[in-house]
Design an enzyme around this catalytic site. Structure first.
Site, PDB file in Angstrom:
ATOM      1  N   ASN A  17     -61.041 -49.259  -3.024  1.00 18.22           N
ATOM      2  CA  ASN A  17     -61.482 -48.433  -1.893  1.00 18.22           C
ATOM      3  C   ASN A  17     -61.402 -49.282  -0.622  1.00 18.22           C
ATOM      4  O   ASN A  17     -62.269 -50.111  -0.370  1.00 18.22           O
ATOM      5  CB  ASN A  17     -62.923 -47.972  -2.150  1.00 18.22           C
ATOM      6  CG  ASN A  17     -63.476 -47.160  -0.990  1.00 18.22           C
ATOM      7  OD1 ASN A  17     -62.715 -46.699  -0.126  1.00 18.22           O
ATOM      8  ND2 ASN A  17     -64.787 -46.969  -0.961  1.00 18.22           N
ATOM      9  N   TRP A  18     -60.350 -49.033   0.143  1.00 19.31           N
ATOM     10  CA  TRP A  18     -60.140 -49.846   1.361  1.00 19.31           C
ATOM     11  C   TRP A  18     -61.165 -49.506   2.441  1.00 19.31           C
ATOM     12  O   TRP A  18     -61.242 -50.177   3.451  1.00 19.31           O
ATOM     13  CB  TRP A  18     -58.743 -49.611   1.922  1.00 19.31           C
ATOM     14  CG  TRP A  18     -57.600 -50.022   1.051  1.00 19.31           C
ATOM     15  CD1 TRP A  18     -57.630 -50.412  -0.270  1.00 19.31           C
ATOM     16  CD2 TRP A  18     -56.216 -50.085   1.435  1.00 19.31           C
ATOM     17  NE1 TRP A  18     -56.369 -50.705  -0.713  1.00 19.31           N
ATOM     18  CE2 TRP A  18     -55.475 -50.514   0.307  1.00 19.31           C
ATOM     19  CE3 TRP A  18     -55.527 -49.815   2.618  1.00 19.31           C
ATOM     20  CZ2 TRP A  18     -54.088 -50.675   0.335  1.00 19.31           C
ATOM     21  CZ3 TRP A  18     -54.151 -49.978   2.649  1.00 19.31           C
ATOM     22  CH2 TRP A  18     -53.445 -50.409   1.525  1.00 19.31           C
ATOM     23  N   LYS A  19     -61.904 -48.423   2.239  1.00 20.93           N
ATOM     24  CA  LYS A  19     -62.817 -47.894   3.273  1.00 20.93           C
ATOM     25  C   LYS A  19     -62.032 -47.728   4.587  1.00 20.93           C
ATOM     26  O   LYS A  19     -60.883 -47.323   4.540  1.00 20.93           O
ATOM     27  CB  LYS A  19     -64.026 -48.806   3.447  1.00 20.93           C
ATOM     28  CG  LYS A  19     -64.733 -49.104   2.121  1.00 20.93           C
ATOM     29  CD  LYS A  19     -66.117 -49.592   2.318  1.00 20.93           C
ATOM     30  CE  LYS A  19     -66.679 -50.089   1.001  1.00 20.93           C
ATOM     31  NZ  LYS A  19     -68.119 -50.043   0.954  1.00 20.93           N
ATOM     32  N   HIS A 103     -68.772 -40.368  -2.153  1.00 21.52           N
ATOM     33  CA  HIS A 103     -69.135 -41.779  -1.940  1.00 21.52           C
ATOM     34  C   HIS A 103     -70.445 -41.835  -1.148  1.00 21.52           C
ATOM     35  O   HIS A 103     -70.687 -41.009  -0.270  1.00 21.52           O
ATOM     36  CB  HIS A 103     -68.017 -42.498  -1.175  1.00 21.52           C
ATOM     37  CG  HIS A 103     -68.180 -43.974  -1.172  1.00 21.52           C
ATOM     38  ND1 HIS A 103     -69.056 -44.610  -0.325  1.00 21.52           N
ATOM     39  CD2 HIS A 103     -67.608 -44.948  -1.923  1.00 21.52           C
ATOM     40  CE1 HIS A 103     -69.013 -45.917  -0.562  1.00 21.52           C
ATOM     41  NE2 HIS A 103     -68.132 -46.146  -1.526  1.00 21.52           N
ATOM     42  N   GLU A 173     -72.405 -45.932  -8.832  1.00 21.74           N
ATOM     43  CA  GLU A 173     -72.528 -46.877  -7.724  1.00 21.74           C
ATOM     44  C   GLU A 173     -73.956 -46.851  -7.184  1.00 21.74           C
ATOM     45  O   GLU A 173     -74.277 -46.016  -6.316  1.00 21.74           O
ATOM     46  CB  GLU A 173     -71.573 -46.487  -6.596  1.00 21.74           C
ATOM     47  CG  GLU A 173     -70.115 -46.539  -6.965  1.00 21.74           C
ATOM     48  CD  GLU A 173     -69.261 -46.923  -5.764  1.00 21.74           C
ATOM     49  OE1 GLU A 173     -68.638 -47.976  -5.810  1.00 21.74           O
ATOM     50  OE2 GLU A 173     -69.273 -46.186  -4.773  1.00 21.74           O
ATOM     51  N   GLY A 240     -64.868 -52.218  -3.233  1.00 16.93           N
ATOM     52  CA  GLY A 240     -64.678 -52.091  -1.790  1.00 16.93           C
ATOM     53  C   GLY A 240     -64.069 -53.366  -1.229  1.00 16.93           C
ATOM     54  O   GLY A 240     -62.857 -53.603  -1.321  1.00 16.93           O
TER      55      GLY A 240
HETATM   56  C1  PEP Z   1     -67.582 -49.172  -2.485  1.00 14.97           C
HETATM   57  O1  PEP Z   1     -66.898 -49.071  -1.500  1.00 14.97           O
HETATM   58  O2  PEP Z   1     -67.849 -48.183  -3.171  1.00 14.97           O
HETATM   59  C2  PEP Z   1     -68.096 -50.482  -2.892  1.00 14.97           C
HETATM   60  C3  PEP Z   1     -68.571 -50.633  -4.110  1.00 14.97           C
HETATM   61  O3  PEP Z   1     -68.033 -51.473  -1.973  1.00 14.97           O
HETATM   62  P1  PEP Z   1     -68.306 -53.037  -2.233  1.00 14.97           P
HETATM   63  O4  PEP Z   1     -67.467 -53.420  -3.422  1.00 14.97           O
HETATM   64  O5  PEP Z   1     -67.855 -53.703  -0.979  1.00 14.97           O
HETATM   65  O6  PEP Z   1     -69.770 -53.205  -2.510  1.00 14.97           O
END
Ligand code: PEP
Length: 269
Positions: A17-19, A103, A173, A240
C-alpha cells in the site's frame, strides 16, 4: 491425518500500500519497475502493488502468479456524476485485480461500515477482489475490542452473498499498530485472526470461511515480517511504509518465499 484436518495450500499475499506516495511520477515509475521485477518468478507469493490512482497505469504488467496490482479505494457508485471518484469498472479497465476497501485511514475520514460494505459489493460486481480492512482502534483488558471487531466485520460485509465470501481477502489491521513503530505480536495476531474466522463462519459456510486469506497489517517491515510469516494462520501482510523501500520489500518477499504457507483447520474457540 483426518480428512477434515487436511491442509490446503495457499499463496502468501504481500500487499504493498503506497498510500499517497511517492511525490512524483518519475519516482512512481521507478518504484513500479522495482515492484514488477520483485514479483517475477515468485513461487509462493503474490505481490500486489497498490499505488495512488494517478500512478495506477505505471504498475500495469501482464498477469503472473507472482505479481498483481490494484487500487487503494473505489467509488461507491458504478457510474454517474461523481467528481473525484474512480469507478470499479475504470480500475478493471486497467486489468487490475484488487482493491483495498475500508482502510482505517479512509474510515478516519468518515467512511462508514455501510459505505465499506457497498464498496465491497461494487468491487465484487466487476470481478475485483476486495481486500477488506478491519481492526480495532484500541485494546482493552476485558477484550471488548473483539465485540467491536465482530460488529465491524458484520457491518462491513453486509449484503455480500455467502458465495462471494470466497472471493474476498481480509486484512486485520489494528488501527493502533498502523503507521507507528510497534506492530502487534504474531501470537496476538493469530488469536485475533482465529476470532475473525469464527465471525466469518456466522456469515458464510465453514468451508468458505476457512478459505479466505487472512492478512496482517500494521508496522510490518523487514525486521519483523518473518515472525508473522512463521504463523500458518497468517496468509500474508498488508504493508505501508516498508513497501516503498525496494530493499525492505525484497527482504520481506524473501521471507515469504521461504515459508511453507498453508491454510489449515485451526481450532476455533
Ligand atoms: C497500512 O498502510 O495499512 C499500513 C499497515 O501501514 P504501515 O505498514 O506503514 O504501518
Amino acid at each position: 491425518m483426518k480428512k477434515s484436518a487436511q491442509k490446503a495450500r495457499i499463496r502468501t499475499f504481500i500487499i504493498a500500500n503506497w498510500k499517497m506516495n511517492p511525490a512524483t511520477h518519475v519516482d512512481a515509475k521507478k518504484l513500479a519497475t522495482k515492484s514488477k521485477s520483485l514479483g517475477k518468478g515468485l513461487k509462493k507469493t503474490t505481490l500486489v502493488a497498490c499505488p495512488p490512482f494517478p500512478f495506477l497505469s505505471d504498475v500495469v504488467a501482464p498477469h503472473t502468479k507472482g505479481y498483481a496490482y490494484g487500487a487503494q479505494d473505489v467509488s461507491l457508485h458504478a457510474s454517474g456524476s461523481h467528481t473525484g471518484d474512480v469507478a470499479a469498472s475504470q480500475i478493471v479497465s486497467l486489468k487490475a485485480s484488487y482493491v483495498i476497501v475500508g482502510h482505517s485511514e479512509r474510515r478516519a475520514k468518515g467512511e462508514s461500515d455501510v459505505e465499506v460494505a457497498t464498496k465491497v459489493r461494487v468491487a465484487l460486481s466487476v470481478g475485483l477482489t476486495p481486500i477488506v480492512c478491519v481492526g480495532e482502534r484500541e485494546r482493552d483488558d476485558e477484550a471488548r475490542y473483539l465485540l467491536t471487531l465482530r460488529e465491524q466485520i458484520h457491518a462491513s460485509l453486509e449484503g455480500v452473498s455467502p458465495r462471494d465470501f470466497g472471493k474476498i481477502i481480509i486484512a486485520y489491521e489494528p488501527v493502533w499498530a498502523i503507521g507507528g513503530d510497534t506492530a502487534n505480536t504474531p501470537d496476538d495476531t493469530v488469536e485475533t485472526i482465529l476470532f475473525i474466522r469464527k465471525t466469518l463462519m456466522e456469515l458464510t459456510s465453514e468451508k468458505t470461511a476457512l478459505s479466505i486469506p487472512m492478512l496482517y497489517g500494521g508496522s510490518v517491515d523487514d525486521t519483523n515480517a518473518a515472525g508473522f510469516l512463521a504463523k500458518d494462520e497468517i496468509n500474508g501482510l498488508l504493508i505501508g511504509r516498508a513497501s516503498r523501500d525496494p530493499k525492505k520489500l525484497a527482504r520481506i518477499i524473501e521471507a515469504s518465499e521461504k515459508r511453507n504457507s498453508q491454510i489449515k483447520k485451526t481450532k476455533i474457540r
